[in-house]
Design a protein around this motif. Structure first.
Motif, PDB file in Angstrom:
ATOM      1  N   SER A  41       2.410  -9.911  -4.009  1.00  0.00           N
ATOM      2  CA  SER A  41       2.111  -8.480  -3.938  1.00  0.00           C
ATOM      3  C   SER A  41       1.203  -7.957  -5.051  1.00  0.00           C
ATOM      4  CB  SER A  41       3.407  -7.672  -3.895  1.00  0.00           C
ATOM      5  OG  SER A  41       4.194  -7.984  -5.022  1.00  0.00           O
TER       6      SER A  41
ATOM      7  N   TRP B 166       5.084  -7.273   2.515  1.00  0.00           N
ATOM      8  CA  TRP B 166       3.665  -6.948   2.768  1.00  0.00           C
ATOM      9  C   TRP B 166       3.382  -6.835   4.266  1.00  0.00           C
ATOM     10  CZ3 TRP B 166      -0.616  -9.285   5.125  1.00  0.00           C
ATOM     11  CH2 TRP B 166      -1.875  -8.753   4.774  1.00  0.00           C
TER      12      TRP B 166
ATOM     13  N   LYS C 129       9.156   0.271   1.364  1.00  0.00           N
ATOM     14  CA  LYS C 129       7.696   0.334   1.539  1.00  0.00           C
ATOM     15  C   LYS C 129       7.361   0.767   2.977  1.00  0.00           C
ATOM     16  CE  LYS C 129       7.869  -1.545  -2.546  1.00  0.00           C
ATOM     17  NZ  LYS C 129       7.922  -0.710  -3.706  1.00  0.00           N
ATOM     18  N   TYR C 130       6.927  -0.169   3.826  1.00  0.00           N
ATOM     19  CA  TYR C 130       6.408   0.255   5.131  1.00  0.00           C
ATOM     20  C   TYR C 130       7.483   0.729   6.109  1.00  0.00           C
ATOM     21  CZ  TYR C 130       1.751  -1.264   3.915  1.00  0.00           C
ATOM     22  OH  TYR C 130       0.533  -1.386   3.317  1.00  0.00           O
TER      23      TYR C 130
ATOM     24  N   HIS D 225      -3.081   1.665   8.435  1.00  0.00           N
ATOM     25  CA  HIS D 225      -3.148   1.077   7.082  1.00  0.00           C
ATOM     26  C   HIS D 225      -4.111  -0.117   7.105  1.00  0.00           C
ATOM     27  CE1 HIS D 225      -0.106   3.415   5.010  1.00  0.00           C
ATOM     28  NE2 HIS D 225       0.789   3.185   5.952  1.00  0.00           N
TER      29      HIS D 225
ATOM     30  N   GLY E 299      -7.402  -0.154   5.056  1.00  0.00           N
ATOM     31  CA  GLY E 299      -7.386  -1.183   4.011  1.00  0.00           C
ATOM     32  C   GLY E 299      -8.608  -2.076   4.113  1.00  0.00           C
TER      33      GLY E 299
ATOM     34  N   LEU F 115      -2.334  -3.139   1.560  1.00  0.00           N
ATOM     35  CA  LEU F 115      -2.245  -3.444   0.133  1.00  0.00           C
ATOM     36  C   LEU F 115      -3.131  -4.628  -0.228  1.00  0.00           C
ATOM     37  CD1 LEU F 115      -0.353  -2.394  -2.259  1.00  0.00           C
ATOM     38  CD2 LEU F 115       0.882  -4.548  -1.940  1.00  0.00           C
TER      39      LEU F 115
ATOM     40  N   TRP G 180       4.187   1.327  -2.853  1.00  0.00           N
ATOM     41  CA  TRP G 180       3.199   1.237  -1.775  1.00  0.00           C
ATOM     42  C   TRP G 180       3.948   1.312  -0.449  1.00  0.00           C
ATOM     43  CZ3 TRP G 180       3.708  -3.673   0.798  1.00  0.00           C
ATOM     44  CH2 TRP G 180       4.435  -4.642   0.092  1.00  0.00           C
TER      45      TRP G 180
ATOM     46  N   SER H 238      -2.444   7.105  -0.281  1.00  0.00           N
ATOM     47  CA  SER H 238      -3.206   6.066  -0.972  1.00  0.00           C
ATOM     48  C   SER H 238      -2.840   6.014  -2.441  1.00  0.00           C
ATOM     49  CB  SER H 238      -4.715   6.318  -0.835  1.00  0.00           C
ATOM     50  OG  SER H 238      -5.120   6.032   0.478  1.00  0.00           O
TER      51      SER H 238
ATOM     52  N   HIS I 103      -3.514   0.666  -2.537  1.00  0.00           N
ATOM     53  CA  HIS I 103      -2.819   0.811  -1.260  1.00  0.00           C
ATOM     54  C   HIS I 103      -3.580   1.842  -0.444  1.00  0.00           C
ATOM     55  CE1 HIS I 103       0.231   2.546   1.568  1.00  0.00           C
ATOM     56  NE2 HIS I 103       0.233   1.265   1.849  1.00  0.00           N
TER      57      HIS I 103
END
Ligand SMILES: Cc1ncc(COP(=O)(O)O)c(C=O)c1O
Length: 386
Positions: free
Chosen positions: A151, A179, A201-202, A258, A262, A302, A331, A336, A362
């Motif tokens: 990460s 991730w 996170k997500y 994302h 990204g 990320l 993240w 962002s 991110h």
């Protein structure tokens, strides 16, 4: 059903004919049993609030479906998920193989905490192949831990090779799958025994709660994880479980954006004169990119950029010049972020030889032009300060 559909349907068990879309928040410590026989039955199932009740079960079911596992349990944070998963499989005298690209607190848990209980850790190069891992195995090695991609530095690991080497020695492979959010990669299908996520996170997606998920591939692993969480007294609030489950429903739509933002940001940064190189698993030059192509179906938001060497005042000016993109450690939320990171400070098995500062980005859900404009302002401030 495809993943997008499963994420909508999983964990919504309702016996009632008319009911809300979402499972209710069931807050509980004490469970009451109507009769003695119910109490006896309760002793075998849910009898107390620790490890949760129906809201938790709904989230666990959804994550089990997402990860393609046997059973999921919740932990109070992503770090607790990593640590508890390791603790479930080790005892005094055992040995752990930990990726050198691991999230630093996971690494510290091994170096500082496990060491006090007689568990030794060897850090390995995240790009190790099967033979390299096999060469590090000892009879007492119980856990191989992967974080793919790492990460901070984004090496993509060869999970089937790691699983093979671990299993040949009677060890388990535990993968930190944060991730990929369980969506772009399925470590259990690639041979992992346990896939953990910082749902913070997500899965959460909104930067407002901390939860970990631990998904076991089989019943043997699941029993060990359950007992470890129980005996450590872990608990997650029903409100947080509810929030994470709500995030799960929109995971696929958010991750697509994302991914798009990204990639666009990474490609734009790669052309900037201030940037030495970009490290993004979907782009050339990222260690393990071929493995990413083989084992992943997409990329989250990320990634990192190594900047050209710059004095500290210039780096500070860059960060202080950001107005939209926040400076923050986490993240996976809708916003962002940018963060100065220092891989050279903690690695031991591999050397970090880049000269310039590393910035982890991110990419959030904002309009990509606004994100670029903000970073452009940061670079302008950086140039002025040099
Ligand atoms: C890869 C990875 N694993 C685990 C964690 C820990 O998650 P939490 O902050 O929920 O403890 C993090 C947090 O940043 C992370 O980046």
């Amino acid at each position: 059903m495809k993943d997008k559909t499963k994420l909508i349907a999983a964990g919504r068990p309702h016996g009632r004919s008319a009911h809300p879309v979402n499972p209710p928040v069931e807050r509980v410590s004490t469970v009451l049993f109507p009769t003695y026989d119910d109490y006896l039955e309760g002793a075998r199932t849910i009898n107390y609030g620790r490890l949760g009740a129906s809201t938790h079960r709904a989230l666990e079911e959804a994550v089990t479906v997402l990860e393609g596992g046997f059973e999921t349990r919740l932990a109070p944070s992503g770090l607790a998920a990593c640590n508890t998963a390791i603790l479930a499989f080790v005892g005094a005298g055992d040995h752990v193989l930990m990726t050198d690209a691991a999230y630093d607190p996971t690494r510290k848990f091994c170096e500082k905490f496990l060491a006090r209980f007689g568990v030794e850790t060897t850090f390995y190069d995240p790009m190790s192949d099967r033979d390299a891992i096999a060469g590090l195995m000892r009879p007492e090695t119980k856990v191989v831990f992967a974080e793919s991609p790492g990460s901070l530095t984004f090496e993509v690991q060869d999970m089937p090779a790691l699983a093979d080497a671990a299993h040949a020695n009677g060890a388990v492979l535990i993968a930190d799958n944060t991730w990929a959010a369980g969506y772009f990669c399925k470590p259990i299908a690639l041979g992992a025994d346990v896939s953990i996520q910082a749902a913070t996170k997500y899965l959460s997606g909104h930067a407002d709660c901390l939860v970990g998920t631990v998904t076991s591939a089989n019943e043997t692993a699941a029993k060990k994880i359950y007992m470890a969480l129980l005996q450590l007294g872990s608990n997650v609030s029903a409100d947080d479980a509810y929030l994470i489950l709500r995030g799960v429903r929109t995971l696929s739509a958010r991750l697509e954006r994302h991914q798009e933002n990204g990639l666009a940001l990474a490609k734009w940064l790669a052309k900037r004169s201030e940037v030495e190189r970009v490290i993004h698993p979907a782009l050339k030059g990222c260690p393990g990119q071929a493995t990413w192509k083989r084992d992943f179906t997409g990329a989250s938001g990320l990634f990192a950029a190594v900047l050209k060497p710059a004095p500290l005042p210039a780096l500070k000016a860059f960060f202080n010049g950001l107005k939209l993109v926040g400076i923050g450690f986490s993240w996976g939320g809708y916003e962002s972020l940018a963060l100065p990171v220092h891989p050279e400070r903690y690695r031991t098995a591999t050397a970090w030889e880049e000269e310039g500062p590393v910035v982890r980005f991110h990419a959030g859900l904002e309009d990509i032009d606004d994100i670029k404009a903000d970073i452009d302002n940061g670079f302008a401030a950086m140039t002025q300060a040099q």
